[in-house]
Design an enzyme around this catalytic site. Structure first.
Site, PDB file in Angstrom:
ATOM      1  N   GLN A   1       0.831  -1.201   0.000  1.00 53.64           N
ATOM      2  CA  GLN A   1       0.000   0.000   0.000  1.00 53.64           C
ATOM      3  C   GLN A   1       0.875   1.266   0.000  1.00 53.64           C
ATOM      4  O   GLN A   1       1.757   1.418   0.850  1.00 53.64           O
ATOM      5  CB  GLN A   1      -0.920   0.008   1.214  1.00 53.64           C
ATOM      6  CG  GLN A   1      -1.890  -1.161   1.258  1.00 53.64           C
ATOM      7  CD  GLN A   1      -1.369  -2.344   2.033  1.00 53.64           C
ATOM      8  OE1 GLN A   1      -0.172  -2.610   2.051  1.00 53.64           O
ATOM      9  NE2 GLN A   1      -2.273  -3.059   2.703  1.00 53.64           N
TER      10      GLN A   1
ATOM     11  N   GLN B   1      -0.480   0.041  -5.738  1.00 57.36           N
ATOM     12  CA  GLN B   1      -1.526  -0.402  -4.815  1.00 57.36           C
ATOM     13  C   GLN B   1      -1.992   0.766  -3.959  1.00 57.36           C
ATOM     14  O   GLN B   1      -1.181   1.497  -3.393  1.00 57.36           O
ATOM     15  CB  GLN B   1      -1.010  -1.525  -3.914  1.00 57.36           C
ATOM     16  CG  GLN B   1      -2.070  -2.076  -2.971  1.00 57.36           C
ATOM     17  CD  GLN B   1      -1.627  -3.325  -2.229  1.00 57.36           C
ATOM     18  OE1 GLN B   1      -0.578  -3.891  -2.527  1.00 57.36           O
ATOM     19  NE2 GLN B   1      -2.427  -3.782  -1.286  1.00 57.36           N
ATOM     20  N   ASP B   2      -3.334   0.928  -3.884  1.00 54.63           N
ATOM     21  CA  ASP B   2      -3.942   1.972  -3.040  1.00 54.63           C
ATOM     22  C   ASP B   2      -3.526   3.376  -3.469  1.00 54.63           C
ATOM     23  O   ASP B   2      -3.132   4.210  -2.657  1.00 54.63           O
ATOM     24  CB  ASP B   2      -3.589   1.755  -1.567  1.00 54.63           C
ATOM     25  CG  ASP B   2      -4.290   0.558  -0.957  1.00 54.63           C
ATOM     26  OD1 ASP B   2      -4.983  -0.148  -1.696  1.00 54.63           O
ATOM     27  OD2 ASP B   2      -4.120   0.322   0.246  1.00 54.63           O
TER      28      ASP B   2
ATOM     29  N   ASP C   1      -6.673  -2.394  -5.795  1.00 51.90           N
ATOM     30  CA  ASP C   1      -7.534  -1.498  -5.001  1.00 51.90           C
ATOM     31  C   ASP C   1      -7.128  -0.035  -5.193  1.00 51.90           C
ATOM     32  O   ASP C   1      -7.016   0.726  -4.230  1.00 51.90           O
ATOM     33  CB  ASP C   1      -7.451  -1.856  -3.512  1.00 51.90           C
ATOM     34  CG  ASP C   1      -7.790  -3.303  -3.229  1.00 51.90           C
ATOM     35  OD1 ASP C   1      -8.484  -3.923  -4.051  1.00 51.90           O
ATOM     36  OD2 ASP C   1      -7.350  -3.816  -2.181  1.00 51.90           O
TER      37      ASP C   1
ATOM     38  N   ARG D   1     -13.942  -4.951  -5.462  1.00 45.85           N
ATOM     39  CA  ARG D   1     -14.151  -6.006  -4.472  1.00 45.85           C
ATOM     40  C   ARG D   1     -14.575  -5.359  -3.160  1.00 45.85           C
ATOM     41  O   ARG D   1     -14.250  -4.193  -2.886  1.00 45.85           O
ATOM     42  CB  ARG D   1     -12.909  -6.869  -4.289  1.00 45.85           C
ATOM     43  CG  ARG D   1     -11.661  -6.136  -3.801  1.00 45.85           C
ATOM     44  CD  ARG D   1     -10.527  -7.115  -3.583  1.00 45.85           C
ATOM     45  NE  ARG D   1      -9.297  -6.468  -3.141  1.00 45.85           N
ATOM     46  CZ  ARG D   1      -8.266  -7.125  -2.619  1.00 45.85           C
ATOM     47  NH1 ARG D   1      -8.318  -8.446  -2.450  1.00 45.85           N
ATOM     48  NH2 ARG D   1      -7.172  -6.479  -2.247  1.00 45.85           N
TER      49      ARG D   1
END
Length: 538
Positions: free
Chosen positions: A333, A355-356, A377, A445
């Protein structure tokens, strides 16, 4: 906090009974009525334990009926004082354990923001106007998100046991009452508006001041007669760093404070604190004005604290900038931009990471004509947020990973939060498209059980897996989420092979309209003043 005196908090049980159960003719409350009201809340036992009838007082006081909507939040404030004490003690015990200390510091900061939110909610409700209810609901939902973020950080950062029991007990008590308060607070709605479009070059709202008109017409050349400051790396501006300019800006400003950031690569982690309100950050173009950092969970930061630019101040606007996190796909992240501020809008910006990438943490937000890059994500959080005319670009992740565009984290059914993606383009980056590696990509998700995300009239390229959506690894329920698609086009837009979850919907027009700018984020009440374009037609 001055408006919420200790006396007012101490009177909470009496005020609660008075305002929840009184009518203009005011009959006395009774145990049956109290029990009935509490049974309708998510945490009935917490509700019941906070109530102790005092009939004589409830007959003698006369307060506006709207004050009833504040009652549980006041009790939450009282409980939260204990949580603050526990946090200070925990921080001391974790001083030599950096990840845990960072997570506890996040908790302290989020706790302070929650107290400020509940104080503001108090003021809004005392105006006795239904028009303030969306803002109050947004603040209560943000408070619940703050709690979840705190607990997530503690759970993921503790390598050795910490004395968290007092903290968890205090948080549980306080936020159960916040959740109860949200459940009793009415929702407001207004008629659907169709075909309305505000152009960035169009007319100004009648209430916008001449000063703000001049500021928002700024085209990157010239100044504002002292009404804005300039950041330039070469020393030709007022400041050489963005952090210095934000520090110079007045606290709690009701007027817009414009920070013009000239072309350059600014290697700094920028924080816009909650008391730095109405900051407007203008670049000279997203291709030339870049703010970059490389914090990540992989190098010891919490997800919340990893952001290159972190915004907690209400009314934040950004235009023609790049927000970037260069930590890379193997560092986990690593947030490029985090916004946990109400009434925030971002226009013509690049938000780039892996990521993130974009943490739409909480409150009401709007993004227009932005390019957002990432892998896992890469748009996540629990804001009520609308994306319009944006490019969502999936990059190449590390070997064995799938790409997931959204991870929405709504965990209370009464929260007015979710991700609404409208007229956007979902494609692969050149690196991913030209690679020989097979990478599955999903629309989203469920980070929490009430996760809510919709795609409306967007172009979905063939990189998106036929199933469309993927479950969270912990095998949590997919019955209570809400995922929707409406009138999308492109090779990946066919809904025939989508997941068969109870919470997945191929929406009709009326359902999709609930996620428009005016209905979902009440944008017609605040976006006009930003002068950023938006569409309210679905």
């Amino acid at each position: 906090m001055a408006s919420l005196s200790p006396l007012l908090i101490s009177l909470f049980p009496h005020l609660l009974l008075l305002v929840l159960f009184s009518t203009p003719s005011s009959s006395s409350p009774n145990t049956t009525t109290i029990h009935s009201i509490c049974q309708s809340t998510p945490y009935p036992s917490s509700c019941l334990s906070s109530m102790h009838p005092d009939v004589s007082l409830s007959r003698s006081l006369h307060l506006p009926s709207s004050f009833s909507l504040l009652s549980f939040a006041l009790r939450s404030l009282h409980s939260a004082i204990t949580a603050a004490t526990s946090l200070s003690s925990l921080l001391s015990s974790a001083a030599h354990h950096q990840p845990a200390a960072a997570a506890i510091q996040d908790c302290r900061d989020l706790h302070a923001i929650t107290l400020s939110s509940l104080s503001l909610s108090s003021s809004l409700l005392q105006s006795n106007s239904s028009s303030t209810l969306p803002s109050v609901r947004a603040h209560l939902a943000a408070a619940l998100t703050n709690k979840a973020t705190c607990l997530d950080g503690l759970a993921s950062s503790s390598r050795r046991p910490l004395p968290t029991s007092p903290l968890l007990s205090s948080l549980s008590s306080a936020y159960e009452l916040v959740s109860n308060s949200l459940s009793l607070l009415p929702r407001t709605s207004h008629p659907h508006r169709h075909g309305r479009r505000l152009s960035a070059q169009g007319g100004f709202p009648v209430w916008l001041s001449k000063r703000d008109r001049r500021i928002l017409q700024y085209d990157g050349v010239g100044g504002y007669d002292g009404m804005a400051v300039t950041v330039a790396k070469d020393g030709t501006g007022n400041f050489t760093t963005i952090t210095e300019a934000i520090g110079f800006a007045p606290n709690n400003s009701e007027a817009r404070i414009v920070i013009m950031v000239r072309a350059g690569v600014y290697e700094e982690n920028v924080e816009v604190a909650s008391y730095k309100t109405n900051i407007v950050m203008l670049g000279e173009g997203s291709d030339v004005t870049v703010i970059t950092g490389n914090r990540s969970v992989g190098n010891g930061w919490t997800t919340f604290r990893s952001a290159t630019v972190a915004v907690s101040g209400q009314g934040f606007l950004a235009r023609d900038l790049t927000f970037r996190n260069t930590a890379g796909p193997a560092k986990g992240q690593a947030v490029a931009l985090r916004i946990n501020a109400d009434l925030a809008a971002v226009y013509r910006c690049i938000i780039d990471g892996y990521q993130d990438t974009l943490y739409v943490h909480s409150f009401r937000q709007f993004y227009r004509e932005c390019d957002i890059y990432g892998t896992v994500d890469f748009i996540f959080g629990n804001a009520a947020v609308v994306f319009q005319a944006c490019n969502l670009v999936a990059k190449r992740p590390i070997l064995g990973q799938s790409n997931v565009i959204t991870a929405q984290s709504r965990d209370d059914p009464n929260e007015d939060t979710g991700i609404s993606i409208q007229n956007c383009t979902i494609v692969a980056s050149d690196e991913l498209a030209n690679s020989n590696v097979s990478v599955k990509t999903y629309l989203g998700r469920p980070w929490r059980i009430y996760s809510r995300t919709v795609y409306i009239e967007s172009y979905i390229d063939g990189l998106v897996d036929r199933a469309g959506w993927t479950p969270w690894p912990a095998n949590q329920s997919v019955d209570s989420l809400y995922y929707g698609e409406y009138m999308n086009v492109g090779p990946g837009a066919a809904t025939g092979g989508r997941v068969t979850w109870p919470g997945y919907h191929v929406m009709n027009y009326d359902q999709a309209s609930n996620f428009s700018v005016s209905q979902f984020i009440y944008g017609d009440q605040w976006l006009d003043s930003t002068m950023f374009p938006y569409d309210d037609e679905i």
